[in-house]
Design an enzyme around this catalytic site. Structure first.
Site, PDB file in Angstrom:
ATOM      1  N   ASP A  48      45.949  36.973  34.525  1.00 42.82           N
ATOM      2  CA  ASP A  48      46.614  37.735  33.517  1.00 42.82           C
ATOM      3  C   ASP A  48      45.126  38.650  32.927  1.00 42.82           C
ATOM      4  O   ASP A  48      44.442  38.402  32.502  1.00 42.82           O
ATOM      5  CB  ASP A  48      46.819  36.743  32.108  1.00 42.82           C
ATOM      6  N   HIS A  80      50.758  38.263  33.354  1.00 43.30           N
ATOM      7  CA  HIS A  80      51.171  38.402  32.379  1.00 43.30           C
ATOM      8  C   HIS A  80      52.670  38.617  32.341  1.00 43.30           C
ATOM      9  O   HIS A  80      53.141  39.248  33.127  1.00 43.30           O
ATOM     10  CB  HIS A  80      50.469  39.694  31.479  1.00 43.30           C
TER      11      HIS A  80
END
Length: 411
Positions: free
Chosen positions: A170, A201
């Protein structure tokens, strides 16, 4: 499934909308669902409906209303730019006040039974963490939150249970931030931290370019397990599965069988790729290729059952005489009159009090050996012996291994 309701701000500055989804039974524990930076869009409403199927009264408050009411963005480049603008202008302290107002409204609803949790994605994950610190919630769950590491000084205020899901790759919550979060939180008995390697993400957002189904499924199971333990609702999954099997194999009633399942269920018999996805195809499969295709002497012998918060894993023996063509198990093979006994494993997933899916596993080679269409000579396969050893573990092991005798005198 849902409706829109008005929520009064606690500071008296106005009212804002919330999307409310209610379970089919009409009541349940409460869940505040917290938006991504794209507002209360179709994705958030679908997630709310999904958790309503799980048995929760779900309220999704419009957290951007102080900047612009009813923000609902997509995921194209222009929408991303607008979303980041709202994110940068967001007052998170006022946002927590609005979440607290939504909790108050939720608890006053006649559909609300007891217990309240919060669950959020992206920006909503950070707000779920802060709600755990500042609001009266039994459970808080966050997916790929941003900026949580900047508020770890509030962690001592967490009274309920906190679960945070992180994406291993992420860019908005890099490893340094995750390390800080782990250092501050992982030793706490009421906190669970999970990282999903190799995903990015939004790995749990269906339709996202980063959507990763295996990680999303595991994360969802962990989330619902925590909600079940902290706020309920509690279902007798064993009873529900037994009734489903009764309708399949005893009374052989397709309509009753389907009534035990969600609106759009699916069944996958892994070795033969048979079953159906969605109500229409699964009904057709059950009616014309399964329920009345099973031999009259079909018997299920239970061996073990593992009951989780969202699913059951059943281990059993499936026994029958091959006196008819069995479309789902032996498609295209004429009856042989042979008796068959095979170990079966059923992984049965539920949404709320309804079956969502079945994954059924067995050794197809063992079936083919037992009906005489596969010669096991020289092959590492067995026939009825697999079922016999499941019942009697003292029967010989390793007889298919040519090298087994050679290790008898080795250390």
């Amino acid at each position: 499934m849902g409706i829109h309701i008005e929520i009064s701000a606690k500071d008296g500055s106005g009212t804002f909308n919330g999307y409310l989804a209610i379970p089919a039974v009409g009541k349940g524990p409460g869940l505040i669902l917290l938006q991504e930076i794209f507002g209360v869009n179709s994705t958030m409403r679908q997630i709310a409906d999904y958790y309503a199927e799980e048995g929760y009264v779900v309220l999704v408050p419009d957290l951007f209303w102080r900047q612009e009411a009813n923000v609902e963005l997509g995921y194209d480049h222009e929408s991303w730019q607008k979303a980041f603008g709202f994110f940068q202008g967001f007052d998170q302290d006022k946002g927590i006040e609005d979440i607290d107002a939504a909790l108050s409204v939720l608890r006053q609803r006649e559909e609300f039974t007891s217990g309240a949790g919060v669950l959020g994605f992206c920006l909503g994950a950070r707000m779920a963490y802060l709600a755990a610190c500042r609001c009266d919630v039994d459970a808080a769950i966050g997916y790929y939150g941003m900026g949580i590491e900047n508020h770890l000084d509030e962690a001592d205020n967490i009274r309920g249970r906190l679960v945070l899901h992180f994406a291993g790759d992420d860019e908005f919550c890099p490893i340094a931030a995750r390390n800080d979060i782990h250092a501050a939180l992982e030793a706490r008995d009421n906190v669970e931290l999970y990282t999903y390697p190799g995903v990015e993400h939004a790995f749990a957002r269906l339709g996202s370019e980063h959507y990763h189904k295996p990680s999303a499924l595991v994360a969802h199971e962990r989330s619902v397990a925590v909600l079940r333990k902290t706020i309920g609702p509690h279902y007798n999954l064993s009873y529900l599965w037994d009734k489903h099997c009764e309708y399949e194999f005893d009374t052989r009633n397709v309509d009753d069988t389907m009534a035990t399942m969600v609106a759009e269920p699916y069944v996958n018999h892994i070795p033969t790729l048979t079953g159906g996805v969605g109500y229409k195809d699964l009904y057709r499969f059950y009616k014309h290729h399964f329920v009345d295709s099973n031999p009259a002497d079909t018997t299920l012998i239970p061996i073990s059952r593992t009951i989780g918060d969202t699913q059951i894993v059943d281990e059993m023996l499936f026994c029958f005489t091959h006196d008819r063509e069995i479309d789902w198990l032996l498609p295209g093979i004429a009856p042989t009159g042979k008796h068959v006994e095979i170990p079966f494993v059923a992984v049965v997933k539920f949404r709320g009090d309804k079956l969502y899916h079945e994954h059924i596993y067995w050794d197809q080679a063992s079936v083919l050996v037992q009906i005489g269409v596969l010669d096991p000579t020289g092959l590492p396969v067995a026939g009825r012996e697999t079922a016999a050893k499941l019942l009697d573990e003292t029967l010989p092991s390793n007889e298919l291994m040519p090298t087994w005798p050679s290790s008898a005198d080795k250390d």
